[in-house]
Design an enzyme around this catalytic site. Structure first.
Site, PDB file in Angstrom:
ATOM      1  N   TRP A 149      36.000  48.439  35.570  1.00  0.00           N
ATOM      2  CA  TRP A 149      36.491  48.690  36.674  1.00  0.00           C
ATOM      3  C   TRP A 149      37.077  50.015  36.560  1.00  0.00           C
ATOM      4  CZ3 TRP A 149      41.259  49.887  34.760  1.00  0.00           C
ATOM      5  CH2 TRP A 149      41.756  48.781  33.608  1.00  0.00           C
ATOM      6  N   ASN A 150      37.264  50.602  35.418  1.00  0.00           N
ATOM      7  CA  ASN A 150      37.790  51.937  35.223  1.00  0.00           C
ATOM      8  C   ASN A 150      37.289  53.268  35.638  1.00  0.00           C
ATOM      9  OD1 ASN A 150      36.276  51.586  33.191  1.00  0.00           O
ATOM     10  ND2 ASN A 150      37.298  53.105  31.870  1.00  0.00           N
ATOM     11  N   LYS A 173      26.152  44.894  38.553  1.00  0.00           N
ATOM     12  CA  LYS A 173      27.284  43.941  38.726  1.00  0.00           C
ATOM     13  C   LYS A 173      28.356  44.761  38.451  1.00  0.00           C
ATOM     14  CE  LYS A 173      30.388  40.385  38.148  1.00  0.00           C
ATOM     15  NZ  LYS A 173      31.448  41.215  38.136  1.00  0.00           N
ATOM     16  N   GLY A 225      32.212  46.998  28.844  1.00  0.00           N
ATOM     17  CA  GLY A 225      33.444  46.317  29.039  1.00  0.00           C
ATOM     18  C   GLY A 225      34.048  45.986  27.700  1.00  0.00           C
ATOM     19  N   GLY A 226      34.743  44.810  27.702  1.00  0.00           N
ATOM     20  CA  GLY A 226      35.563  44.497  26.197  1.00  0.00           C
ATOM     21  C   GLY A 226      34.951  43.839  25.418  1.00  0.00           C
ATOM     22  N   GLU A 247      28.434  48.822  25.596  1.00  0.00           N
ATOM     23  CA  GLU A 247      29.281  50.208  25.355  1.00  0.00           C
ATOM     24  C   GLU A 247      30.916  49.269  25.465  1.00  0.00           C
ATOM     25  OE1 GLU A 247      29.048  52.978  24.872  1.00  0.00           O
ATOM     26  OE2 GLU A 247      26.717  53.033  25.288  1.00  0.00           O
ATOM     27  N   LEU A 248      31.535  49.214  24.479  1.00  0.00           N
ATOM     28  CA  LEU A 248      32.754  48.580  24.418  1.00  0.00           C
ATOM     29  C   LEU A 248      33.911  49.637  24.113  1.00  0.00           C
ATOM     30  CD1 LEU A 248      31.344  45.712  22.202  1.00  0.00           C
ATOM     31  CD2 LEU A 248      31.170  45.915  24.812  1.00  0.00           C
ATOM     32  N   CYS A 281      37.808  54.029  27.601  1.00  0.00           N
ATOM     33  CA  CYS A 281      37.466  53.568  26.332  1.00  0.00           C
ATOM     34  C   CYS A 281      37.611  54.614  25.195  1.00  0.00           C
ATOM     35  CB  CYS A 281      35.791  53.026  26.472  1.00  0.00           C
ATOM     36  SG  CYS A 281      34.912  54.519  26.999  1.00  0.00           S
ATOM     37  N   GLU A 381      43.290  47.942  20.765  1.00  0.00           N
ATOM     38  CA  GLU A 381      43.218  48.765  22.154  1.00  0.00           C
ATOM     39  C   GLU A 381      44.000  48.344  23.140  1.00  0.00           C
ATOM     40  OE1 GLU A 381      39.798  47.987  24.869  1.00  0.00           O
ATOM     41  OE2 GLU A 381      39.512  50.340  24.916  1.00  0.00           O
TER      42      GLU A 381
HETATM   43  P1  NDP Z   1      35.483  42.962  30.938  1.00  0.00           P
HETATM   44  O1  NDP Z   1      34.959  42.972  29.557  1.00  0.00           O
HETATM   45  O2  NDP Z   1      36.440  42.063  31.226  1.00  0.00           O
HETATM   46  O3  NDP Z   1      34.702  43.063  32.063  1.00  0.00           O
HETATM   47  C1  NDP Z   1      33.588  44.067  32.236  1.00  0.00           C
HETATM   48  C2  NDP Z   1      32.547  43.490  33.227  1.00  0.00           C
HETATM   49  O4  NDP Z   1      31.956  42.157  32.558  1.00  0.00           O
HETATM   50  C3  NDP Z   1      33.077  43.166  34.552  1.00  0.00           C
HETATM   51  O5  NDP Z   1      32.077  43.642  35.455  1.00  0.00           O
HETATM   52  C4  NDP Z   1      33.300  41.707  34.420  1.00  0.00           C
HETATM   53  O6  NDP Z   1      33.490  40.995  35.747  1.00  0.00           O
HETATM   54  C5  NDP Z   1      31.978  41.180  33.742  1.00  0.00           C
HETATM   55  N1  NDP Z   1      31.871  39.989  33.304  1.00  0.00           N
HETATM   56  C6  NDP Z   1      33.199  39.205  32.807  1.00  0.00           C
HETATM   57  N2  NDP Z   1      32.767  38.016  32.247  1.00  0.00           N
HETATM   58  C7  NDP Z   1      31.249  38.274  32.084  1.00  0.00           C
HETATM   59  C8  NDP Z   1      30.444  37.225  31.587  1.00  0.00           C
HETATM   60  N3  NDP Z   1      30.726  35.968  30.921  1.00  0.00           N
HETATM   61  N4  NDP Z   1      29.122  37.372  31.581  1.00  0.00           N
HETATM   62  C9  NDP Z   1      28.690  38.716  32.189  1.00  0.00           C
HETATM   63  N5  NDP Z   1      29.651  39.601  32.552  1.00  0.00           N
HETATM   64  C10 NDP Z   1      30.764  39.268  32.704  1.00  0.00           C
HETATM   65  O7  NDP Z   1      36.239  44.544  30.604  1.00  0.00           O
HETATM   66  P2  NDP Z   1      37.190  45.185  31.677  1.00  0.00           P
HETATM   67  O8  NDP Z   1      36.480  45.283  32.905  1.00  0.00           O
HETATM   68  O9  NDP Z   1      38.530  44.626  31.383  1.00  0.00           O
HETATM   69  O10 NDP Z   1      37.084  46.902  31.102  1.00  0.00           O
HETATM   70  C11 NDP Z   1      37.826  47.017  30.050  1.00  0.00           C
HETATM   71  C12 NDP Z   1      37.102  47.335  28.743  1.00  0.00           C
HETATM   72  O11 NDP Z   1      35.800  48.089  28.748  1.00  0.00           O
HETATM   73  C13 NDP Z   1      37.716  47.991  27.667  1.00  0.00           C
HETATM   74  O12 NDP Z   1      37.832  47.224  26.422  1.00  0.00           O
HETATM   75  C14 NDP Z   1      37.342  49.503  27.497  1.00  0.00           C
HETATM   76  O13 NDP Z   1      37.389  50.137  26.567  1.00  0.00           O
HETATM   77  C15 NDP Z   1      35.836  48.969  28.076  1.00  0.00           C
HETATM   78  N6  NDP Z   1      35.050  50.229  28.276  1.00  0.00           N
HETATM   79  C16 NDP Z   1      34.258  50.904  27.427  1.00  0.00           C
HETATM   80  C17 NDP Z   1      33.488  51.929  27.755  1.00  0.00           C
HETATM   81  C18 NDP Z   1      32.438  52.574  27.007  1.00  0.00           C
HETATM   82  O14 NDP Z   1      31.509  53.386  27.549  1.00  0.00           O
HETATM   83  N7  NDP Z   1      32.567  52.235  25.902  1.00  0.00           N
HETATM   84  C19 NDP Z   1      33.800  52.540  29.184  1.00  0.00           C
HETATM   85  C20 NDP Z   1      34.836  51.907  29.877  1.00  0.00           C
HETATM   86  C21 NDP Z   1      35.306  50.719  29.552  1.00  0.00           C
HETATM   87  P3  NDP Z   1      34.911  40.656  36.345  1.00  0.00           P
HETATM   88  O15 NDP Z   1      35.587  41.905  36.026  1.00  0.00           O
HETATM   89  O16 NDP Z   1      34.462  40.623  37.828  1.00  0.00           O
HETATM   90  O17 NDP Z   1      35.301  39.571  35.656  1.00  0.00           O
END
Ligand code: NDP
Length: 490
Positions: A149-150, A173, A225-226, A247-248, A281, A381
């Site tokens: 979401w960021n 998604k 994401g995370g 990309e975490l 991130c 983090e």
């Molecule tokens: P999340 O891991 O919670 O969510 C990321 C995405 O995955 C969202 O679209 C989420 O949907 C979706 N999702 C959740 N559960 C599932 C599943 N079981 N299967 C498939 N998709 C799923 O991360 P955040 O959104 O909270 O983002 C923050 C994290 O992202 C931080 O750790 C940050 O460091 C990392 N990040 C990494 C970056 C990089 O380039 N390395 C850049 C930006 C952020 P929904 O939100 O609808 O649940």
């Protein structure tokens, strides 16, 4: 109230369950829009649309794909204000930062458009002159692109631009927390002329993401994401044995040596942790400082933090906007409380900002100091504006603290000693190292992590290989007979 729909093939769709998710503005907490919460069946429809479109899209030539991508980049540039306005309303990030990121995303589409007709194969010289061997880069098939979401549109461009250039169709998604800029962007993809089904956008919560990656026709997942979600995804697709790019998060060390240009280094420290309210991130959340300058760094950082303007993300005078959502705010507050309990010294902030006019999810820029790099605030983090200063005595100790982390996304080094800088850059365990700068990007520079920060690379020509298979073709031109019971090696 704006009611949005998901893009499946050429249709804008509500959820077949009728369920929606409301989006609220983190600055004033007003509910301003809603998105459909798609069912598993709706998600399957999107994947089938991408599968159907793949048949023709993969056969388009590079010039056709590049033309559409440049058209899309033109539209993004023309609509940058609108897209940024929507994204800022959704996630509270500063308008000026969001707009800058959106313009950078256009640059990324142009960069990869340039590769679309240059997906070169190899010609491999054979020992036997009567044989020819060559390779072809082929798209992998419908790809699931999942973003956080960021920075929805900027993260998306890192994935979508190379995926399209190499002939893939996609199902996107975005996070339920900030999906709307992606839906607005989807309108531009139609305007640009992408065929129906090449780009689909589904919305919903994690369950929709789960249904997407598990679908048998999805041939690859690219996820930002995370780490916890990343683990769930890799487990969920392990039976299908499909490739995944991750990309975490990170806990990136930003290292200041006593011989650095201190003013530049402090600006870099602020950019690293308070830019985007720390919700990035690559946040430089561990500030490693050479012991001889620790006191002056503390003092000057506190002074700088005190001048940071919190406020309306649309106001050009604002430096730091709100945290993007309530859940994130709660997490940050609890990590601050824990840091105090663990004995970290609070130098600045550490509390909600409740000045006049701030009714949203505002937290003060926060600075901790600790001698103990093992405490949680120095290891985990936060994804918020929380900096931890840790002192070191020499480059070896700086390196050892920097690498004592499960993450390996980014690192900063501030010094005038070029030999020291390069030695550290070589030994630091991170996918991205900045020397005398921080949080700087280029379309042509590869981006990605090591260790728990993920694997695979975005941006740069390396990303082309994330979305392609290499096919080898061997041709026999000889008229000689062969022994069918022995492998032909000449
Ligand atoms: P999340 O891991 O919670 O969510 C990321 C995405 O995955 C969202 O679209 C989420 O949907 C979706 N999702 C959740 N559960 C599932 C599943 N079981 N299967 C498939 N998709 C799923 O991360 P955040 O959104 O909270 O983002 C923050 C994290 O992202 C931080 O750790 C940050 O460091 C990392 N990040 C990494 C970056 C990089 O380039 N390395 C850049 C930006 C952020 P929904 O939100 O609808 O649940």
């Amino acid at each position: 109230m704006n009611i949005y729909k998901a893009l499946i093939g050429e249709h804008w769709k509500e959820s077949s369950s009728g369920r929606t998710i409301s989006s609220s503005n983190p600055f004033n907490q007003e509910v301003w829009a809603s998105i459909p919460s798609l069912t598993k069946e709706d998600v399957a429809e999107a994947v089938e649309a991408a599968h159907l479109a793949f048949h023709d899209w993969k056969k388009t030539n590079g010039l056709e794909r590049a033309t559409l991508m440049h058209r899309l980049a033109d539209l993004i540039e023309a609509e940058a204000d609108h897209l940024a306005q929507v994204e800022t309303t959704d996630n509270g990030k500063l308008f000026k930062e969001t707009k800058n990121q959106i313009l950078f995303s256009a640059r990324n589409y142009r960069y990869f458009a340039g590769y679309a007709d240059k997906l070169l194969g190899d010609f491999i010289p054979m020992d036997n002159r009567e044989m020819i061997d060559y390779t072809i880069m082929e798209p992998v098939g419908p790809v699931a692109l999942i973003t956080a979401w960021n920075s929805p549109l900027s993260l998306l461009a890192n994935k979508l631009a190379p995926a399209l250039a190499t002939g893939n169709t996609v199902v996107i998604k975005p996070s339920e927390q900030a999906s709307i800029s992606t839906l607005e962007f989807a309108k531009l993809t139609i305007q640009a002329g992408f065929p129906s089904g090449v780009i689909n956008v589904i919305t919903g919560d994690g369950a929709a993401g789960d249904a997407l990656i598990r679908h048998p026709l999805i041939a690859k997942v690219s996820f930002t994401g995370g780490s916890q979600t990343a683990r769930a995804i890799t487990k969920a697709v392990s039976d299908k044995l499909i490739p995944v790019t991750l990309e975490l998060g990170g806990k990136s060390p930003n290292i200041i040596f006593a011989d650095a240009d201190l003013e530049d280094a402090l600006t870099g420290a602020i950019a690293g942790i308070f830019g985007a309210t720390g919700q990035t991130c690559i946040a430089g959340s561990r500030l490693l400082v050479e012991r001889s300058i620790v006191e002056i760094v503390k003092e000057r950082l506190i002074r700088k933090a005190a001048t940071i303007q919190l406020g309306d993300p649309f106001d050009p005078a604002t430096d730091m906007g709100p945290v993007a959502n309530k859940l994130q705010l709660k997490k940050i507050v609890s990590m601050i409380t824990e840091a105090k309990e663990e004995g970290a010294e609070l130098l600045y902030g550490g509390e909600l900002a409740k000045e006049a006019g701030l009714h949203g999810y505002f937290i003060k820029p926060t600075i901790f100091f600790t001698e103990n790099p093992e405490i949680n605030i120095a290891c985990e983090e936060v994804f918020g504006p929380v900096l931890t200063i840790i002192p070191f005595n020499d480059p070896e100790e700086a390196l050892s603290i920097a690498n004592r982390s499960p993450y390996g996304l980014a690192a900063g080094i501030w010094t005038r000693d070029i030999k020291k800088a390069h030695r550290l850059a070589a030994e630091i365990e991170a996918g991205n190292v900045w020397i005398n700068t921080y949080r700087a990007s280029a379309a042509g520079a590869p981006f990605g992590g090591t260790k728990q920060s993920g694997y695979g690379r975005e941006r740069s020509w390396h990303a082309l290989y994330e979305y392609t298979h290499i096919k080898n073709v061997m041709v026999n031109l000889s008229t000689k007979k062969r022994d069918p019971f022995s492998m032909q090696t000449k």
